[in-house]
Write an enzyme that holds these catalytic residues in place. Structure first.
Site, mmCIF file in Angstrom:
data_model
loop_
_atom_site.group_PDB
_atom_site.id
_atom_site.type_symbol
_atom_site.label_atom_id
_atom_site.label_comp_id
_atom_site.label_asym_id
_atom_site.label_seq_id
_atom_site.Cartn_x
_atom_site.Cartn_y
_atom_site.Cartn_z
ATOM 1 N N ASP A 19 -12.375 64.412 -12.074
ATOM 2 C CA ASP A 19 -13.594 64.349 -12.887
ATOM 3 C C ASP A 19 -13.295 64.319 -14.392
ATOM 4 O O ASP A 19 -13.865 65.102 -15.169
ATOM 5 C CB ASP A 19 -14.489 65.565 -12.589
ATOM 6 C CG ASP A 19 -14.745 65.767 -11.117
ATOM 7 O OD1 ASP A 19 -14.873 64.768 -10.388
ATOM 8 O OD2 ASP A 19 -14.824 66.940 -10.683
ATOM 9 N N GLU A 189 -23.981 60.649 -8.263
ATOM 10 C CA GLU A 189 -23.612 61.760 -9.154
ATOM 11 C C GLU A 189 -22.720 61.211 -10.254
ATOM 12 O O GLU A 189 -22.578 60.005 -10.406
ATOM 13 C CB GLU A 189 -22.886 62.849 -8.360
ATOM 14 C CG GLU A 189 -21.624 62.358 -7.666
ATOM 15 C CD GLU A 189 -21.000 63.384 -6.721
ATOM 16 O OE1 GLU A 189 -21.608 64.422 -6.441
ATOM 17 O OE2 GLU A 189 -19.867 63.114 -6.255
#
Ligand code: FUB
Length: 432
Positions: A19, A189
């Site tokens: 991420d 997301e």
């Protein structure tokens, strides 16, 4: 001194990171704020202990050390873990580190957007609580854009819903209401917003089953409505995808993760590849490479505080031994035996604080592991990728830890998994 010509993918190999949110700050360096997939993993439950990485040339990356862990979050879920995809923003001399974390044991119902602040980009962060009114079921993955007019916008979302809103000047509360971002197609997301040539881009992960891709949309306004533009990152082999797009020294890059080292979707590794725009501003499909990207600056200069401790400087026990090769160089082996260890005492931590430990190793395992304890604190597990042979001491496992001032630090290595030999450790206290 590094001899790397390109950054290589995955970029960060010693610990598992995911991420990545990349930013270029006032000091001219590029920083990656990443999640940390703790090894061994249990789903994504145990993710914790965010590390930051910086570079001035895109090839040589410095582990700036750990900046926040769930134990530091007074309002967080009692069981800890669940420190998921973060972001960082800078405004008026303060760095704001945004991280999603549940406040309750029922983790997916209690997400909040935590904020920690510091006057430095990669150290000294203190938790300030969470942004009131945000979060809830599956609401994760904060992203903050500070626009050219200094107005700041927050985006977040998961479970097919993406919301955006303006932050107040305090950067830790929302002006008015968050609103749903309109015009995104198949949003899952991992929202990331950047601006180029006056156009806002919102990139995100889609819902392709078990192989999320990255899509994007554009707008003339920071909060949309958005025009869907397409897919620009095909599956990486990992079930999740999550990335950031940043310009550094005139070139655009995609920072993302894959699972090439571990083969496991919950032990991921950050990568970088070039991102190219067409003349009309649309994004070309990113080519995923093993080589990564080329240097855009000078390699870092040696740090005068660096000290190397050779194998002969260590105390071994539990079956580990020190032997000498044909060149007369010592190395520690049999570290994989149960109870084996190698300990370096009287390690100099200079003024104390952050120090990088580089462990020079050889292994013919595809993926060996080391346990690292520093002054009885566990920094494990560390990855050691194959060097091509048990006597090829070309591997470096690297992590930034915290040392005490003076020369009474102890560093202890033991085998985590697989045959591995260690030639030396090099300890480099930070100059700050
Ligand atoms: O890393 C945990 C979660 O996986 C992130 O929050 C999502 O974006 C996905 O990458």
């Amino acid at each position: 001194m590094s001899t790397k010509v390109t950054s290589m993918n995955p970029l960060i190999t010693t610990i598992f990171t995911a991420d990545p949110s990349a930013h270029v700050w006032e000091d001219g360096k590029v920083y990656i704020y990443a999640s940390h997939d703790m090894d061994p993993a249990r789903g994504c439950d145990l993710m914790d202990r965010y590390h930051v990485f910086s570079s001035e040339d895109m090839v040589n990356w410095v582990d700036e050390g750990e900046i926040l862990r769930s134990d530091d979050v007074a309002w967080g879920r009692p069981e800890g873990g669940f420190m998921w995809a973060p972001d960082c923003a800078y405004k008026n001399g303060t760095y704001y580190f945004y991280y999603p974390h549940p406040s309750g044991s029922s983790w997916n119902d209690t997400w909040k957007m935590g904020v920690a602040t510091s006057d430095s980009p990669a150290s000294g962060f203190t938790d300030r609580g969470y942004i009131p009114g945000l979060g809830g079921f599956a609401m994760i993955d904060p992203c903050v854009l500070v626009d050219e007019d200094e107005r700041a916008y927050m985006y977040y979302g998961g479970g097919s819903k993406c919301a955006g809103g303006e932050l107040n000047d305090d950067m830790i509360s929302i002006k008015g209401e968050m609103r749903e971002m309109e015009g995104l197609e198949d949003f899952h997301e991992a929202a990331w917003v950047f601006k180029r040539a006056g156009i806002y881009y919102l990139t995100y992960a889609d819902n392709l089953d078990n192989h999320n891709r990255m899509r994007y949309a554009t707008s003339e306004n920071p909060l949309g409505p958005w025009t869907y533009r397409g897919i620009f990152l095909e599956p990486t082999g990992c079930s999740t995808t999550h990335g950031s797009v940043t310009e550094y020294k005139g070139q655009w890059y995609l920072f993302y993760h894959n699972q090439d080292i571990s083969g496991q979707g919950n032990l991921r590794s950050v990568c970088i590849d070039y991102l190219h725009f067409n003349e009309d501003g649309t994004i070309q499909t990113v080519v995923q490479t093993k080589e990564g990207v080329r240097s855009v600056g000078a390699a870092p200069t040696p740090n005068p505080l660096e000290t190397t401790y050779s194998a002969e400087n260590s105390t071994v026990g539990g079956g580990a031994k020190v032997s000498t090769n044909e060149q007369g160089e010592g190395f520690i082996h049999d570290l994989h035996l149960a109870g084996s260890y190698s300990q370096f005492d009287h390690v100099d931590g200079a003024n104390g604080g952050r120090a990088t430990i580089n462990i020079a190793y050889a292994t013919d395992e595809r993926l060996a592991k080391l346990h690292l304890m520093v002054n009885d604190i566990d920094w494990s597990l560390l990855n050691a990728l194959s060097t091509g042979g048990p006597a090829e001491f070309t591997g470096i496992a690297s992590i930034t830890v915290s040392l005490q001032p003076g020369n009474n630090n102890s560093i202890r290595l033991s085998g985590g998994r697989g045959g591995i030999s260690v030639a030396s450790i090099t300890v480099t206290p930070f100059l700050d």
